[in-house]
Design an enzyme around this catalytic site. Structure first.
Site, mmCIF file in Angstrom:
data_model
loop_
_atom_site.group_PDB
_atom_site.id
_atom_site.type_symbol
_atom_site.label_atom_id
_atom_site.label_comp_id
_atom_site.label_asym_id
_atom_site.label_seq_id
_atom_site.Cartn_x
_atom_site.Cartn_y
_atom_site.Cartn_z
ATOM 1 N N ASN A 186 -0.098 -3.460 -5.846
ATOM 2 C CA ASN A 186 1.073 -4.211 -5.382
ATOM 3 C C ASN A 186 2.324 -3.624 -6.015
ATOM 4 O O ASN A 186 2.447 -3.578 -7.237
ATOM 5 C CB ASN A 186 0.923 -5.684 -5.759
ATOM 6 N N ARG A 240 -8.125 -14.522 -10.992
ATOM 7 C CA ARG A 240 -7.908 -15.521 -9.936
ATOM 8 C C ARG A 240 -9.258 -15.765 -9.280
ATOM 9 O O ARG A 240 -9.839 -14.854 -8.684
ATOM 10 C CB ARG A 240 -6.879 -14.996 -8.939
ATOM 11 N N GLU A 249 -6.297 -3.069 -4.641
ATOM 12 C CA GLU A 249 -4.937 -3.127 -4.106
ATOM 13 C C GLU A 249 -3.948 -2.735 -5.193
ATOM 14 O O GLU A 249 -4.167 -3.026 -6.364
ATOM 15 C CB GLU A 249 -4.642 -4.564 -3.630
ATOM 16 N N ARG A 265 -11.421 -16.105 -0.720
ATOM 17 C CA ARG A 265 -10.304 -15.331 -1.276
ATOM 18 C C ARG A 265 -9.851 -15.924 -2.612
ATOM 19 O O ARG A 265 -9.870 -17.132 -2.806
ATOM 20 C CB ARG A 265 -9.118 -15.331 -0.302
ATOM 21 N N LYS A 290 -1.835 -1.637 0.540
ATOM 22 C CA LYS A 290 -3.273 -1.504 0.776
ATOM 23 C C LYS A 290 -3.693 -0.027 0.738
ATOM 24 O O LYS A 290 -4.696 0.334 0.125
ATOM 25 C CB LYS A 290 -3.649 -2.099 2.136
ATOM 26 N N ARG A 336 -5.781 -9.648 -11.650
ATOM 27 C CA ARG A 336 -4.471 -9.006 -11.516
ATOM 28 C C ARG A 336 -4.116 -8.374 -12.860
ATOM 29 O O ARG A 336 -4.098 -9.067 -13.874
ATOM 30 C CB ARG A 336 -3.423 -10.059 -11.128
ATOM 31 N N ASP A 345 -4.952 -4.984 -8.351
ATOM 32 C CA ASP A 345 -6.018 -5.967 -8.200
ATOM 33 C C ASP A 345 -7.349 -5.273 -8.439
ATOM 34 O O ASP A 345 -7.615 -4.205 -7.865
ATOM 35 C CB ASP A 345 -6.000 -6.577 -6.800
ATOM 36 N N LYS A 362 -8.808 -6.131 6.226
ATOM 37 C CA LYS A 362 -7.479 -6.438 5.697
ATOM 38 C C LYS A 362 -6.393 -5.842 6.579
ATOM 39 O O LYS A 362 -6.382 -4.624 6.786
ATOM 40 C CB LYS A 362 -7.294 -5.824 4.304
#
Ligand SMILES: Nc1ncnc2c1ncn2[C@@H]1O[C@H](COP(=O)(O)OP(=O)(O)O)[C@@H](O)[C@H]1O
Ligand SMILES: [Mg+2]
Length: 322
Positions: free
Chosen positions: A290, A232, A288, A240, A133, A218, A280, A168
């Protein structure tokens, strides 16, 4: 090449969804040795990283009418050895978050691998540097207005300014603990207290992006370059978009904006040894980064008829031989 994958227990992996399996399959298809181990099976001996390695053979998934079909007994363990990880050409650290203290210990063992002998993806130092994050905070030009704080009055002021925000937890994944909060919410204080554990732990508070209803994209980033993307889209009553909470996956283009975001990140990703990450993007903003075990390859391969796993392995071949 000899490749080791540090993964969660293999019987818990989903070959139709997990990117680790997609990369392992691609490695096998391209003629490389695939070994697996788990983070808790690493050992440091005299300053070298060793692991209990299992040699694995996979039966690759097949695309049948747009879905991955898993072949029964999709993996087979051949034999095991206890060996130094430097015997490998590369080690993929793909343990799922959360990043726990034992996870961090595993990265310290991986630090002992000589990078001139074996590439660790992602670099153990990078894994420690990049909280999934908070790492995005280093790129303020491409992220939404974001605050990290455990102070209720600071959070309150920000929410009043923004009207609506997303809270978050800093160590979460797959939508866990993500909350929508707006001014006037009757649970306002309580939600902040719970998410900061009564002021003991900072939380991320981010401007709510209404574009989230069109999807959370993504983008898979290999060595700083975007190589594929999937959208997504939240379904039902859920705000979400995460696949784990029912987000619907849909094909999506990599836009100029996505490439611009990657270009902003790329130099730092290189410095941090973050070769394979999943970013993201919501409404053109980075939300974000990842780094631990980003996923999405199976969905992108299925929707776009590509093999990103092969791209990763081909890139690795070049990296290792160059
Ligand atoms: N700033 C935002 N505005 C609107 N929705 C958001 C925002 N940030 C995250 N979300 C929603 O929350 C979900 C999870 O957020 P994310 O930051 O990617 O955390 P994680 O995937 O690790 O749980 C996203 O899929 C998206 O639907
Ligand atoms: Mg996410």
């Amino acid at each position: 090449m000899k490749l080791a994958f540090i993964v969660d227990p293999i019987d818990k992996l989903d070959p139709g969804h997990d990117t680790s399996v997609a990369i392992m399959e691609a490695a096998q298809i391209l003629g490389h040795e695939v070994w697996i181990t788990e983070a808790h099976q690493l050992t440091a001996i005299d300053g070298k990283a060793w692991a209990n390695l299992l040699s694995v053979r996979l039966k690759p998934v097949e695309l049948v009418e747009g879905r991955w079909q898993i072949i029964e007994n999709w993996y087979q363990i051949d034999h095991g050895v206890f060996a130094p990880l430097e015997e490998m050409d590369a080690v993929f650290m793909r343990t799922d978050p959360p990043v726990t203290i034992p996870y961090l210990y595993a990265t310290y063992i991986l630090d002992l691998i000589d990078p001139t002998k074996t590439l660790v993806i992602n670099s153990p130092r990078g894994l420690r540097t990049a909280n999934e994050k908070m790492y995005a905070l280093q790129f303020p030009s491409v992220i939404p207005h974001t605050l990290v704080s455990q102070d209720k009055s600071v959070i309150r002021k920000f929410v009043e300014e923004k009207q609506a925000v997303i809270l978050k937890p800093l160590g979460g994944k797959a939508g866990e603990g993500i909350l929508f909060l707006q001014v006037g919410d009757r649970n306002f204080n309580s939600l902040i207290e719970i998410s900061t554990r009564w002021g003991q732990e900072p939380v991320m508070v981010q401007e709510f992006l209404p574009a989230a209803k069109e999807g959370d994209k993504r983008v898979i980033v290999l060595d700083g370059e975007s190589i594929g993307a999937v959208n997504r889209i939240p379904t039902g009553n859920e705000f979400r978009g995460n696949m784990a909470v029912g987000g619907r996956v849909a094909p999506v283009e990599i836009t100029d904006r996505d490439r611009e975001i990657c270009a902003v990140l790329a130099p730092q990703l290189k410095v941090d040894g973050l070769y394979f990450v999943g970013i993201d993007v919501i409404g053109g903003y980075l939300t974000e980064v990842n780094v631990t075990s980003p996923t999405g390859i199976r969905e992108i391969d299925r929707l776009n008829n590509v093999s990103l796993g092969k791209e990763v392995i081909q890139w690795l071949q070049k990296f290792v031989s160059g």
